[in-house]
Design a protein around this motif. Structure first.
Motif, PDB file in Angstrom:
ATOM      1  N   MET A  24       0.831  -1.205   0.000  1.00 23.42           N
ATOM      2  CA  MET A  24       0.000   0.000   0.000  1.00 23.42           C
ATOM      3  C   MET A  24       0.867   1.258   0.000  1.00 23.42           C
ATOM      4  O   MET A  24       0.560   2.247  -0.670  1.00 23.42           O
ATOM      5  CB  MET A  24      -0.967  -0.019   1.189  1.00 23.42           C
ATOM      6  CG  MET A  24      -2.027  -1.107   1.073  1.00 23.42           C
ATOM      7  SD  MET A  24      -3.096  -1.249   2.527  1.00 23.42           S
ATOM      8  CE  MET A  24      -4.112   0.229   2.355  1.00 23.42           C
ATOM      9  N   HIS A  25       1.963   1.216   0.733  1.00 23.35           N
ATOM     10  CA  HIS A  25       2.904   2.339   0.779  1.00 23.35           C
ATOM     11  C   HIS A  25       3.453   2.610  -0.627  1.00 23.35           C
ATOM     12  O   HIS A  25       3.469   3.755  -1.090  1.00 23.35           O
ATOM     13  CB  HIS A  25       4.027   1.999   1.765  1.00 23.35           C
ATOM     14  CG  HIS A  25       5.068   3.050   1.914  1.00 23.35           C
ATOM     15  ND1 HIS A  25       6.170   2.861   2.696  1.00 23.35           N
ATOM     16  CD2 HIS A  25       5.221   4.286   1.384  1.00 23.35           C
ATOM     17  CE1 HIS A  25       6.948   3.938   2.648  1.00 23.35           C
ATOM     18  NE2 HIS A  25       6.388   4.811   1.852  1.00 23.35           N
ATOM     19  N   LYS A  26       3.885   1.552  -1.330  1.00 16.96           N
ATOM     20  CA  LYS A  26       4.421   1.725  -2.677  1.00 16.96           C
ATOM     21  C   LYS A  26       3.361   2.239  -3.641  1.00 16.96           C
ATOM     22  O   LYS A  26       3.679   2.967  -4.585  1.00 16.96           O
ATOM     23  CB  LYS A  26       5.011   0.407  -3.188  1.00 16.96           C
ATOM     24  CG  LYS A  26       6.305   0.026  -2.501  1.00 16.96           C
ATOM     25  CD  LYS A  26       6.825  -1.301  -3.007  1.00 16.96           C
ATOM     26  CE  LYS A  26       8.127  -1.675  -2.311  1.00 16.96           C
ATOM     27  NZ  LYS A  26       8.632  -2.975  -2.793  1.00 16.96           N
ATOM     28  N   LYS A  74      11.548   8.522  -2.817  1.00 22.89           N
ATOM     29  CA  LYS A  74      10.593   7.424  -2.949  1.00 22.89           C
ATOM     30  C   LYS A  74      11.391   6.215  -3.402  1.00 22.89           C
ATOM     31  O   LYS A  74      12.297   6.343  -4.216  1.00 22.89           O
ATOM     32  CB  LYS A  74       9.520   7.724  -4.002  1.00 22.89           C
ATOM     33  CG  LYS A  74       8.714   8.980  -3.765  1.00 22.89           C
ATOM     34  CD  LYS A  74       7.758   9.199  -4.928  1.00 22.89           C
ATOM     35  CE  LYS A  74       7.108  10.551  -4.897  1.00 22.89           C
ATOM     36  NZ  LYS A  74       6.205  10.763  -6.035  1.00 22.89           N
ATOM     37  N   TRP A  75      11.022   5.054  -2.904  1.00 23.05           N
ATOM     38  CA  TRP A  75      11.682   3.844  -3.346  1.00 23.05           C
ATOM     39  C   TRP A  75      10.635   2.769  -3.518  1.00 23.05           C
ATOM     40  O   TRP A  75      10.018   2.321  -2.560  1.00 23.05           O
ATOM     41  CB  TRP A  75      12.766   3.399  -2.366  1.00 23.05           C
ATOM     42  CG  TRP A  75      13.552   2.264  -2.919  1.00 23.05           C
ATOM     43  CD1 TRP A  75      13.518   0.966  -2.513  1.00 23.05           C
ATOM     44  CD2 TRP A  75      14.469   2.314  -4.006  1.00 23.05           C
ATOM     45  NE1 TRP A  75      14.348   0.212  -3.274  1.00 23.05           N
ATOM     46  CE2 TRP A  75      14.954   1.017  -4.216  1.00 23.05           C
ATOM     47  CE3 TRP A  75      14.913   3.323  -4.850  1.00 23.05           C
ATOM     48  CZ2 TRP A  75      15.872   0.701  -5.209  1.00 23.05           C
ATOM     49  CZ3 TRP A  75      15.821   3.005  -5.836  1.00 23.05           C
ATOM     50  CH2 TRP A  75      16.301   1.717  -6.000  1.00 23.05           C
ATOM     51  N   GLY A  76      10.433   2.365  -4.750  1.00 23.24           N
ATOM     52  CA  GLY A  76       9.452   1.341  -5.075  1.00 23.24           C
ATOM     53  C   GLY A  76       8.119   1.949  -5.445  1.00 23.24           C
ATOM     54  O   GLY A  76       7.728   2.973  -4.901  1.00 23.24           O
ATOM     55  N   ASP A 126      -2.178   9.085   4.147  1.00 24.35           N
ATOM     56  CA  ASP A 126      -2.145   7.623   4.070  1.00 24.35           C
ATOM     57  C   ASP A 126      -0.699   7.157   3.930  1.00 24.35           C
ATOM     58  O   ASP A 126      -0.258   6.227   4.624  1.00 24.35           O
ATOM     59  CB  ASP A 126      -2.963   7.117   2.879  1.00 24.35           C
ATOM     60  CG  ASP A 126      -4.431   7.522   2.946  1.00 24.35           C
ATOM     61  OD1 ASP A 126      -4.936   7.805   4.056  1.00 24.35           O
ATOM     62  OD2 ASP A 126      -5.075   7.552   1.874  1.00 24.35           O
ATOM     63  N   HIS A 127       0.043   7.793   3.014  1.00 26.41           N
ATOM     64  CA  HIS A 127       1.458   7.461   2.825  1.00 26.41           C
ATOM     65  C   HIS A 127       2.212   7.567   4.147  1.00 26.41           C
ATOM     66  O   HIS A 127       2.965   6.675   4.523  1.00 26.41           O
ATOM     67  CB  HIS A 127       2.094   8.403   1.794  1.00 26.41           C
ATOM     68  CG  HIS A 127       3.585   8.260   1.693  1.00 26.41           C
ATOM     69  ND1 HIS A 127       4.443   8.897   2.570  1.00 26.41           N
ATOM     70  CD2 HIS A 127       4.355   7.558   0.841  1.00 26.41           C
ATOM     71  CE1 HIS A 127       5.693   8.575   2.254  1.00 26.41           C
ATOM     72  NE2 HIS A 127       5.664   7.775   1.200  1.00 26.41           N
ATOM     73  N   ASN A 128       2.014   8.662   4.850  1.00 28.49           N
ATOM     74  CA  ASN A 128       2.762   8.876   6.086  1.00 28.49           C
ATOM     75  C   ASN A 128       2.348   7.906   7.193  1.00 28.49           C
ATOM     76  O   ASN A 128       3.163   7.568   8.049  1.00 28.49           O
ATOM     77  CB  ASN A 128       2.637  10.333   6.526  1.00 28.49           C
ATOM     78  CG  ASN A 128       3.363  11.263   5.573  1.00 28.49           C
ATOM     79  OD1 ASN A 128       4.245  10.855   4.814  1.00 28.49           O
ATOM     80  ND2 ASN A 128       2.990  12.524   5.579  1.00 28.49           N
ATOM     81  N   GLN A 179       5.257   5.744   8.670  1.00 23.72           N
ATOM     82  CA  GLN A 179       5.515   5.743  10.110  1.00 23.72           C
ATOM     83  C   GLN A 179       5.460   4.322  10.668  1.00 23.72           C
ATOM     84  O   GLN A 179       6.313   3.932  11.470  1.00 23.72           O
ATOM     85  CB  GLN A 179       4.516   6.639  10.824  1.00 23.72           C
ATOM     86  CG  GLN A 179       4.813   6.841  12.296  1.00 23.72           C
ATOM     87  CD  GLN A 179       3.882   7.864  12.917  1.00 23.72           C
ATOM     88  OE1 GLN A 179       2.720   7.956  12.570  1.00 23.72           O
ATOM     89  NE2 GLN A 179       4.410   8.635  13.837  1.00 23.72           N
ATOM     90  N   TYR A 180       4.486   3.531  10.233  1.00 17.13           N
ATOM     91  CA  TYR A 180       4.370   2.135  10.674  1.00 17.13           C
ATOM     92  C   TYR A 180       5.643   1.359  10.347  1.00 17.13           C
ATOM     93  O   TYR A 180       6.086   0.526  11.132  1.00 17.13           O
ATOM     94  CB  TYR A 180       3.158   1.468  10.011  1.00 17.13           C
ATOM     95  CG  TYR A 180       3.085  -0.024  10.224  1.00 17.13           C
ATOM     96  CD1 TYR A 180       2.609  -0.543  11.422  1.00 17.13           C
ATOM     97  CD2 TYR A 180       3.503  -0.911   9.230  1.00 17.13           C
ATOM     98  CE1 TYR A 180       2.549  -1.916  11.631  1.00 17.13           C
ATOM     99  CE2 TYR A 180       3.449  -2.276   9.427  1.00 17.13           C
ATOM    100  CZ  TYR A 180       2.973  -2.777  10.629  1.00 17.13           C
ATOM    101  OH  TYR A 180       2.924  -4.143  10.824  1.00 17.13           O
TER     102      TYR A 180
END
Length: 187
Positions: free
Chosen positions: A83-85, A96-98, A143-145, A149-150
């Motif tokens: 989800m992060h990517k 950004k990576w991925g 959402d990204h953050n 953070q997680y």
């Protein structure tokens, strides 16, 4: 006595030279990119022009995936990583990576996996995915953050949302024409 002092000075010089050489070797490997993980930086260069900033946000990045690589047996951490990517297509971040395409198919596949899970953060993940399914990306930087953070992020925090034109450039640069056509045909 004089010979002992000369011998001690030589040993000391060799030891100092060895420590200095090891220090330079370690630093040169870090600078040359031989680290296993990409080092991300958050500082925004105030001398960056708007054109440079847009290019930085839309340039091709490494680690792009088309297959989301998760299924119903995947861990919560792995699903959050996917989800992060996915958010990288829509957010501004200094690093950004991925990237995984943020399109209806990938959103639906992740939603199904989370729906059938017993994750600790299931409710939060479903709430985010429901927004995405509805085409609501107004808080995708938040959402990204949340994911960042997680995952213990220290650099690369999102600081805004890409414009439609920036996102289209990012998609073309990272996913190619076929994905760009598929994403642009979606509501």
């Amino acid at each position: 006595m004089k010979k002992i002092l000369i011998f001690a000075a030589i040993v000391l010089a060799v030891l100092l030279g060895g420590f200095y050489g090891a220090y330079k070797l370690i630093n040169s490997e870090a600078v040359s990119g031989n680290k296993l993980e990409k080092v991300e930086t958050e500082a925004v260069d105030s001398s960056t022009s708007p054109e440079d900033e847009e290019s930085k946000q839309t340039d091709k990045i490494g680690g792009v995936q088309y297959d989301i690589g998760i299924d119903n047996t995947s861990s919560e951490y792995k699903v959050i990583e996917v989800m992060h990517k996915m958010t990288h297509q829509k957010v501004k971040a200094n690093e950004k990576w991925g990237a995984i395409p943020m399109m209806q198919d990938t959103i639906n596949r992740v939603y199904e996996i989370v729906s059938n899970s017993d994750f600790d953060r299931k409710d939060q993940l479903l709430a985010i995915l429901e927004k995405w399914k509805a085409g609501n990306f107004s808080a995708v930087d938040d959402d990204h953050n949340y994911f960042w953070q997680y995952q213990g992020g220290t650099v690369g925090q999102a600081h805004g949302i890409l414009s439609k034109a920036e996102e289209e450039t990012f998609i073309l640069n990272n996913f190619g024409d076929d994905i760009a056509k598929e994403v642009s045909s979606q509501p």
